[in-house]
Scaffold this active site. Structure first.
Site, PDB file in Angstrom:
ATOM      1  N   ARG A   1       0.820  -1.226   0.000  1.00  0.00           N
ATOM      2  CA  ARG A   1       0.000   0.000   0.000  1.00  0.00           C
ATOM      3  C   ARG A   1       0.853   1.275   0.000  1.00  0.00           C
ATOM      4  O   ARG A   1       0.469   2.305   0.560  1.00  0.00           O
ATOM      5  CB  ARG A   1      -0.975   0.003   1.179  1.00  0.00           C
ATOM      6  CG  ARG A   1      -2.060  -1.048   1.061  1.00  0.00           C
ATOM      7  CD  ARG A   1      -3.074  -0.929   2.180  1.00  0.00           C
ATOM      8  NE  ARG A   1      -2.464  -1.265   3.461  1.00  0.00           N
ATOM      9  CZ  ARG A   1      -2.955  -0.918   4.635  1.00  0.00           C
ATOM     10  NH1 ARG A   1      -4.061  -0.207   4.702  1.00  0.00           N
ATOM     11  NH2 ARG A   1      -2.348  -1.272   5.749  1.00  0.00           N
TER      12      ARG A   1
ATOM     13  N   GLU B   1     -27.971   6.752   0.455  1.00  0.00           N
ATOM     14  CA  GLU B   1     -27.044   7.833   0.098  1.00  0.00           C
ATOM     15  C   GLU B   1     -27.666   8.673  -1.001  1.00  0.00           C
ATOM     16  O   GLU B   1     -28.100   8.150  -2.011  1.00  0.00           O
ATOM     17  CB  GLU B   1     -25.721   7.236  -0.382  1.00  0.00           C
ATOM     18  CG  GLU B   1     -24.653   8.261  -0.688  1.00  0.00           C
ATOM     19  CD  GLU B   1     -24.727   8.826  -2.100  1.00  0.00           C
ATOM     20  OE1 GLU B   1     -24.304   9.980  -2.278  1.00  0.00           O
ATOM     21  OE2 GLU B   1     -25.210   8.133  -2.995  1.00  0.00           O
TER      22      GLU B   1
ATOM     23  N   HIS C   1     -18.108  11.558   2.275  1.00  0.00           N
ATOM     24  CA  HIS C   1     -16.898  11.178   1.553  1.00  0.00           C
ATOM     25  C   HIS C   1     -15.943  12.352   1.351  1.00  0.00           C
ATOM     26  O   HIS C   1     -14.892  12.203   0.743  1.00  0.00           O
ATOM     27  CB  HIS C   1     -17.269  10.568   0.205  1.00  0.00           C
ATOM     28  CG  HIS C   1     -18.115   9.335   0.355  1.00  0.00           C
ATOM     29  ND1 HIS C   1     -19.484   9.380   0.275  1.00  0.00           N
ATOM     30  CD2 HIS C   1     -17.786   8.055   0.623  1.00  0.00           C
ATOM     31  CE1 HIS C   1     -19.956   8.157   0.481  1.00  0.00           C
ATOM     32  NE2 HIS C   1     -18.952   7.345   0.694  1.00  0.00           N
TER      33      HIS C   1
END
Length: 768
Positions: free
Chosen positions: A17, A674, A703
Site C-alpha cells: 500500500r 445515500e 466522503h
C-alpha cells in the site's frame, strides 16, 4: 506465427500500500510536490518492470493514476467544474485533489460505482464545459516508460464515448443527443493525443470503451463508430485496440467491421455470448483478437487445461498472429500477489491467483500455445493438483450446510405481520420523536484504534487489554452521541476493519487475506474476504458488542450487520458453485445472528445492503433473476424476528430509480439511502413511485472532509420533505463515518442535529 500476450492495467495501491500512504501523507502536508512525484514515479516504474519480468509482451502505460483514471481524463481535457476554478495549464496536485475531495467552499464531484464492481470513479460534469487539452498524460507516461526502462508500452486511454456517457450534464447522465453534441468538441483533442503519441513512436493505443457492452441497438453504436472512423483517418499509423470488458457485445457483427486494428473481448464475464459470436460470425483476417481469457476481478487460479482448450478453440477462428491472450479486464480490481499470504491454508493458497499470478498464468498459456504443453508440463500438473485438492477438501463439502440448503424450499420467508401493523408496535416500543436522528453505523477509526488493533493482531496486546480498549472507545462514543442529541445510537464498529471482512472472519468458508488490498476509491483500500468454502454460523458475531453498547444508554442502540448480497458483491466469491447458492448460505448464517441479537434485547437491527444496486448485471435482461435472488436472501436473513423488532437497511452510491420495486419488496421497516452527491435524483424517484415505509435520505456527504453548514443540511431535509411525509422521515448522514476525522464528524453531526431541530420546531404533526 506466434501468439503473444497483453495486459490491460495493473493495480495502483502497491504491494504494501505504498501508493495509498503516499497520497495520504501528501494530503496531511507531510510531503512536498517534488517528493510526491519522485515516489510516484518510482512506484510506476517498479510496476512496469515487474510486468516485463513476468513475461507480458504488451505492457500498459498511463493506466496509473494519482486518484482515479476518469478524474485524470476529465482533468486532462479541462472538463473541470467551474466551482473549482478555471485553468489553462496542467493542474497542480492541490487543485487536482480538490475535485475529488472537495474544499471548504466547493462540494466534491460526485463519486459512483465503476460499472457493477466495488471501485468508485469521479463522475465528470459537462455543464458549460469548454474542452481543451491541458495535459497529454498518455504521452508523458509513454515516454517515461520508453526512456527509463526501454519499454515500448501500450498507452491506455478511456475512450471518448465512455468518457461522455459516464458523466452528467445538469444532473443527468448524457443521452445520445448530448453525446453527439459534445463529441465534435472532444474528438479533436483525442486526435491531438493520438498524433503526439504517434510522433513519439507509439505503435498501439488501448482505447477503453467499456460502455459499449451496454449498447443493445444498432442506433446506439453510431457515436462509437464516428469517433473511431475520425481517429483512424486522422492518425492511421497508430493502431487502435478497442477494448471492452465486463460483458458481451450485442452488436458484435457490426462492431468488428469498424476501422480498428484489434478488438478486446471479455471471454470470462460474457455469459458465453462473445464466444458464441466468434463461432457464429467468425473474425476478420485483418484484425487482432485480444482474447480476455483470465478473470480480472476474481482471485481464483485458472484451470490451465480448460483455458488452453479455449485457446485452441480460438485458433480455429483466427490465425496465431491474430491472437493476443490477456486478462478479461484490468487487474486494478484484484490484489497484487499471493506471496505475502503466509498464513493461508496451503489448500486454499494453491487455488488463488492475484495480479502477478494471473500474469504468470498468461505467460504459461502463451508458452503452452506456442511451444506445446510439454514446455510447461510441470506447471500444468501443479495447477491441476491444486484445483483438485481445493474442490475435494472439507471446506467445500460441509454436509450440515447442504442439509440446511435442502430445507430452503420448504420454508416461507416473510415477516409475521404487514408493515402497517409492525410499525405501530415499533413506535410504541421505541418512543422516537418526529424526524428521528441516527448515523449509519461506523465512527472514525483514529490512529489509536488502528494501532491497538495492529498490536493485538501481532500478539503485542492481550485479548483482555484489547477488549478493554474497545469498550472504552465504545463508551466514549455512546456518550458523545447522547451529548449531540442523536435519537438512535450505534456502537461505532471499532472492532471492525471493514463491514464485510469482519463477518468473513467470524463465519466458516471465508479467508481474510493478510495483504489482499484493492482500491475502492482514492487512497481507500479494502481487503475483500475470499469466500472459498461452504458458509456456516458457528458463534455470535456482533452480539457482545451490541449488548455492551446498549447497557450504557437508555436510548436504542442498533445492531449492525452486513446483508448477504453485499457480502458477496464485496468479496471474492468461489466460482465452483452458483453465486446465489453462496448468497443463501450466508443468509442462513446471518438469520441466526439476527435472532440472537433480538434475544439479547436489541430492538433495532440494521442489515446493510449498500451493494444491491451496484451489482446489477450490465444487461437488463439479466436483472430480474439477480434482484429476485437479492430479495430472497435478504428475507431469509431478516424475517425470523418479532413484529416489534425494527429492521433497518442501508444502501449507498447508487442510482435507485430502476429498482424501487425491489426496495419495496425487501420489506425493511426503515431504509436509509445515500443521496447527497446525486443531487436529488433519488428524491425524484420516490416522488414518482411513492413509498410507504420509513426512510432516511442522507442529508450530507461523508466522503468529503468539508463540514456542511446547518443551512445546507436544512435545505436537503426540506427538499426531501416535499416528497416524503415527515412521519416517515429519518435524519442521517449518507454513509458510515469510519474514514472521517473525529473533529469533522462531531461538527457535521452537530449541524445535522441543529438542522433537524430547526425543522422539527416548524412541524406540528407528531408520529407518536
Amino acid at each position: 506465427m506466434t501468439i503473444i500476450n497483453s495486459n490491460l492495467g495493473y493495480p495502483r495501491l502497491g504491494e504494501h500500500r505504498e501508493w495509498k500512504h503516499l497520497l495520504e501523507h501528501f494530503w496531511k502536508g507531510q510531503l512536498d510536490n517534488v517528493t510526491f512525484h519522485a515516489t510516484a514515479k518510482k512506484l510506476r516504474l517498479a510496476n512496469l518492470k515487474k510486468q516485463r519480468d513476468l513475461g507480458v509482451d504488451y505492457i500498459p502505460v498511463a493506466d496509473n493514476s494519482d486518484y482515479d483514471h476518469v478524474l485524470d481524463t476529465l482533468v486532462a481535457f479541462n472538463a473541470i467544474p467551474s466551482r473549482f476554478g478555471h485553468f489553462d495549464h496542467q493542474l497542480d496536485l492541490p487543485d487536482y485533489y480538490a475535485i475529488a475531495r472537495g474544499t471548504d467552499t466547493a462540494v466534491a464531484a460526485e463519486m459512483t460505482k465503476w460499472f457493477n464492481i466495488n471501485y468508485h470513479y469521479i463522475v465528470p460534469e459537462f455543464d458549460d464545459v469548454s474542452f481543451k487539452l491541458l495535459d497529454n498524460r498518455w504521452l508523458r507516461y509513454y515516454q517515461e516508460a520508453k526512456q527509463e526502462l526501454g519499454i515500448d508500452g501500450k498507452p491506455v486511454i478511456l475512450g471518448p464515448i465512455s468518457f461522455l456517457k459516464l458523466g452528467k450534464r445538469h444532473g443527468q447522465y448524457l443521452d445520445d443527443a448530448a453525446v453527439n453534441e459534445l463529441l465534435p468538441q472532444l474528438l479533436p483533442l483525442y486526435q491531438q493525443v493520438f498524433e503526439e503519441l504517434a510522433t513519439a513512436g507509439a505503435k498501439w493505443i488501448q482505447l477503453d470503451e467499456p460502455t459499449l457492452v451496454k449498447t443493445t441497438t444498432v442506433a446506439e453504436l453510431a457515436p462509437y463508430q464516428t469517433a473511431l472512423e475520425h481517429l483512424h483517418a486522422a492518425v492511421p499509423s497508430l493502431k487502435i485496440e478497442l477494448q471492452t470488458y465486463f460483458d458481451s457485445l450485442d452488436q458484435y457483427d457490426k462492431i468488428v467491421t469498424w476501422p480498428i486494428q484489434a478488438l478486446g473481448l471479455d471471454l470470462v464475464h460474457d455469459h458465453g455470448e462473445n464466444l458464441a459470436h466468434l463461432v457464429d460470425h467468425g473474425f476478420p483476417t485483418d484484425k487482432i483478437l485480444a482474447a480476455g481469457i483470465i478473470d480480472g476481478h476474481n482471485v481464483w487460479a485458472s484451470d490451465l487445461q480448460a483455458k488452453l482448450a479455449l485457446v485452441q478453440q480460438l485458433r480455429q477462428i483466427v490465425t496465431d498472429d491474430q491472437l493476443w491472450l490477456q486478462p478479461a479486464n484490468s487487474l486494478l480490481h484484484v490484489p497484487i500477489t499471493t506471496k505475502n499470504e503466509t498464513k493461508a491454508d496451503p489448500v486454499l493458497l494453491g487455488g488463488l491467483a492475484f495480479a502477478d499470478q494471473k500474469l504468470a498464468e498468461l505467460h504459461t498459456l502463451t508458452v503452452a500455445a506456442n511451444q506445446g504443453v510439454a514446455a510447461v508440463q510441470a506447471v500444468f500438473d501443479h495447477n491441476q493438483a491444486n484445483l483438485t485438492a481445493l474442490n475435494q477438501s472439507s471446506h467445500r463439502n460441509n454436509q450440515s450446510v447442504r442439509a440446511a440448503e435442502a430445507q430452503l424450499s420448504n420454508q416461507k420467508f416473510e415477516r409475521q405481520a404487514p408493515f402497517a401493523t409492525r410499525i405501530k408496535l415499533q413506535h410504541d416500543r421505541l418512543h422516537l420523536p418526529l424526524l428521528p436522528t441516527t448515523t449509519i453505523g461506523s465512527f472514525p477509526q483514529s490512529a489509536q484504534v488502528r494501532a491497538k488493533r495492529a498490536a493485538w493482531r501481532k500478539g503485542n496486546l492481550t485479548d483482555a487489554d484489547y477488549q478493554a480498549f474497545l469498550h472504552a472507545e465504545t463508551k466514549r462514543w455512546i456518550k458523545l452521541q447522547e451529548d449531540l442529541g442523536l435519537d438512535v445510537l450505534v456502537h461505532g464498529e471499532f472492532e471492525r476493519t471493514d463491514m464485510v471482512e469482519y463477518f468473513g472472519q467470524k463465519l466458516t468458508g471465508f479467508y481474510a487475506t493478510q495483504n489482499g488490498w484493492v482500491q475502492s476509491y482514492g487512497s481507500r483500500g479494502v481487503r475483500p474476504p475470499v469466500i472459498f468454502g461452504d458458509v456456516a454460523y458457528t458463534e455470535p458475531i456482533t452480539v457482545a458488542e451490541s449488548v455492551y453498547a446498549q447497557s450504557l444508554t437508555d436510548q436504542p442502540v442498533k445492531g449492525m450487520l452486513t446483508a448477504p448480497l453485499t457480502i458477496i458483491n464485496w468479496s471474492f466469491v468461489r466460482d465452483d458453485i452458483p453465486r446465489a447458492q453462496v448468497q443463501n448460505q450466508i443468509a442462513l448464517a446471518l438469520r441466526q445472528e439476527v435472532q440472537n441479537l433480538e434475544k439479547a434485547g436489541i430492538k433495532i437491527i440494521q442489515v446493510d445492503e449498500p451493494a444491491l444496486r451496484e451489482g446489477l448485471p450490465l444487461k437488463q435482461r439479466h436483472w430480474q433473476a439477480y434482484l429476485d435472488e437479492a430479495v430472497y436472501s435478504f428475507k431469509i436473513t431478516t424475517t425470523g424476528v418479532q413484529n416489534d423488532t425494527q429492521i433497518h437497511t442501508h444502501m449507498c452510491y447508487s442510482n435507485f430509480a430502476d429498482i424501487i420495486n425491489t426496495i419495496k419488496a425487501l420489506d425493511a421497516d426503515v431504509i436509509s439511502i445515500e443521496t447527497s452527491r446525486s443531487h436529488g435524483e433519488i428524491i425524484s424517484a420516490f416522488e414518482q413511485t411513492g413509498y410507504d415505509q420509513e426512510i432516511g435520505l442522507g442529508v450530507y456527504d461523508i466522503h468529503s472532509p468539508r463540514v456542511p453548514s446547518v443551512a445546507e443540511i436544512e435545505a436537503n431535509i426540506q427538499r426531501a420533505l416535499r416528497v416524503i411525509d415527515a412521519r416517515q422521515f429519518w435524519i442521517n448522514p449518507d454513509c458510515g463515518l469510519k474514514t472521517r476525522q473525529e473533529s469533522e464528524t462531531l461538527a457535521a453531526l452537530k449541524n445535522m442535529i441543529a438542522a433537524r431541530n430547526a425543522i422539527q420546531a416548524q412541524l406540528t404533526t407528531s408520529i407518536h
